[in-house]
Design an enzyme around this catalytic site. Sequence first.
Site, mmCIF file in Angstrom:
data_model
loop_
_atom_site.group_PDB
_atom_site.id
_atom_site.type_symbol
_atom_site.label_atom_id
_atom_site.label_comp_id
_atom_site.label_asym_id
_atom_site.label_seq_id
_atom_site.Cartn_x
_atom_site.Cartn_y
_atom_site.Cartn_z
ATOM 1 N N SER A 119 11.129 -22.866 57.192
ATOM 2 C CA SER A 119 10.215 -22.927 58.331
ATOM 3 C C SER A 119 10.679 -23.929 59.385
ATOM 4 C CB SER A 119 8.825 -23.331 57.832
ATOM 5 O OG SER A 119 7.993 -23.672 58.917
ATOM 6 N N GLN A 141 13.456 -19.655 59.982
ATOM 7 C CA GLN A 141 12.308 -19.131 60.741
ATOM 8 C C GLN A 141 12.099 -19.995 61.967
ATOM 9 O OE1 GLN A 141 8.913 -20.933 60.515
ATOM 10 N NE2 GLN A 141 8.511 -19.779 62.389
ATOM 11 N N ARG A 178 -8.697 -22.683 62.333
ATOM 12 C CA ARG A 178 -8.791 -22.829 60.877
ATOM 13 C C ARG A 178 -9.842 -23.863 60.506
ATOM 14 N NH1 ARG A 178 -2.348 -22.999 60.106
ATOM 15 N NH2 ARG A 178 -1.914 -20.994 61.103
ATOM 16 N N LYS A 286 8.933 -11.570 63.139
ATOM 17 C CA LYS A 286 7.879 -11.655 62.126
ATOM 18 C C LYS A 286 6.511 -11.704 62.792
ATOM 19 C CE LYS A 286 6.352 -14.640 58.282
ATOM 20 N NZ LYS A 286 5.242 -15.466 58.759
ATOM 21 N N HIS A 310 0.372 -13.216 58.967
ATOM 22 C CA HIS A 310 0.470 -14.645 58.668
ATOM 23 C C HIS A 310 -0.495 -15.022 57.534
ATOM 24 C CE1 HIS A 310 2.384 -18.181 60.814
ATOM 25 N NE2 HIS A 310 1.630 -18.840 59.953
ATOM 26 N N ARG A 313 -4.042 -16.234 58.540
ATOM 27 C CA ARG A 313 -4.277 -17.587 59.056
ATOM 28 C C ARG A 313 -4.395 -17.651 60.569
ATOM 29 N NH1 ARG A 313 -2.810 -21.577 55.430
ATOM 30 N NH2 ARG A 313 -1.726 -22.977 56.836
ATOM 31 N N ASP A 341 4.756 -8.909 54.592
ATOM 32 C CA ASP A 341 4.056 -9.923 53.798
ATOM 33 C C ASP A 341 2.591 -9.963 54.188
ATOM 34 O OD1 ASP A 341 3.330 -11.952 55.774
ATOM 35 O OD2 ASP A 341 5.362 -12.754 55.668
ATOM 36 N N VAL A 344 0.162 -10.175 49.211
ATOM 37 C CA VAL A 344 0.834 -9.725 47.979
ATOM 38 C C VAL A 344 0.569 -10.732 46.856
ATOM 39 C CG1 VAL A 344 3.071 -9.247 46.913
ATOM 40 C CG2 VAL A 344 2.646 -8.596 49.301
#
Length: 415
Positions: A119, A141, A178, A286, A310, A313, A341, A344
């Site tokens: 990241s 990333q 969040r 992504k 994500h 999020r 993703d 999962v």
Amino acid sequence: TRIYREGVYGRKPAVPVDPERLRRAARSAMSRRGWNYLQGSAGTESTASANRAAFERYRIVPSMLRDVSSRRLGVELFGRELPIPLLLAPIGVLELVHPQGDLAVAHAAADSGVPVMLSTQASWSMERVAEAAPRAPRWFQLYWSSDDELVTSMVHRAERSGCEAIVVTLDTHVLGWRPRDLDAGFLPFAHGQGIAQYTADPVFASLVRRRLKHPMSSPAPRPTPQALRALWSMSRNHPGSLLGNLRSPYPRAAVETFLEVFSRSSLTWHELDFVRQRTNLPIVLKGLQRPDDARRALDAGVDGVVVSNHGGRQIDGALGALEALPGIVAEVDGRIPVLFDSGVRTGADVFKALALGATAVGIGRPYAYGLAAAGARGVRSVLEHLGAELDITMALAGSADVAELGPAALTRLDG
Ligand code: FNR
């Protein structure tokens, strides 16, 4: 079968096989703050629930009497053969999860051959990870900074430190709403956590030095002791900055600079070429959820996409990510790999995403749970469990090769 055999002899796995027990094991190993950061999703967390609901909606329909005595789980991705079709999705601020954070994850990646996406918000720089686990398949990333030079520098560092792809995350040009973190008054970056990619960067260091010459608009919160140590060693490595005692303004200036350059929400499709011109590595986007965006990605000439929300999020009230997969797979029509993703949790989930057309499947929280519970060994176990359950699911469903999985193996419930 090895996992089964060990079970037969009464040996317990390093971390629980059951996803819910794994989650609880992580929770009890972590600080409350760290847990909220890891577990939290946007708003009422309805998107995270929708991610799970989407997996529930698709059901596996097995075929009988197929020869499944030998099975192939490997896939080829960007010139590398992966032993299982899994990826370790980028997770920032892993220092909140385990003291060895990214280093432990990279060790697990090296042992299992599963690529780890490092990241931009990592707790250890990509160079440090490369040094610790040179055999780990690594992708970088990128959060696209507002500063062009910093973007260029990070991409070049990724290349030099042996990363094999650049994953540009598109869904986080603004941090999601969040509530868990907001109610705790906790933004890790504001305390200097998760900024190791920046503090190792020469361009960032010069931005901080420039900043030190100007009075600060509003003082950043005080960095945590661990972050202070990291920021210190950064200022030592970049002479010319003000340093040497605890009252140094350097750490705060670094934190302020980070908050300023973290992202660029003005970014548009035309600008993707900027990265293309600066690297020959495969470029993966992504965070796509719409077929028309997949079309734009193809037009932009990228090498892969990750269908993802994500892990729920970013936007509350969004679609379960798996629901977005078939439309994008149809649009891309085999021209580039479509990765997936978000949500999962089991080998059966991996099977479903592959059957809907994903080339490989990323996991986020599950490996972080393994990391929290048992470090590198925990991450390795989580990957082993998912791989083993996928293998068994394929055998039982009558599929001998992941490459041959298709929607015929599934049915979709209404509602
Ligand atoms: C993330 N994710 C993420 N993605 C990214 O591109 N860069 C990042 O720095 C982070 N950081 C991050 C931190 C934490 C704590 C989580 C849980 C997730 C998103 C991640 O890569 C992936 O998309 C989701 O985690 C997938 O969903 P699941 O597997 O967590 O449900």
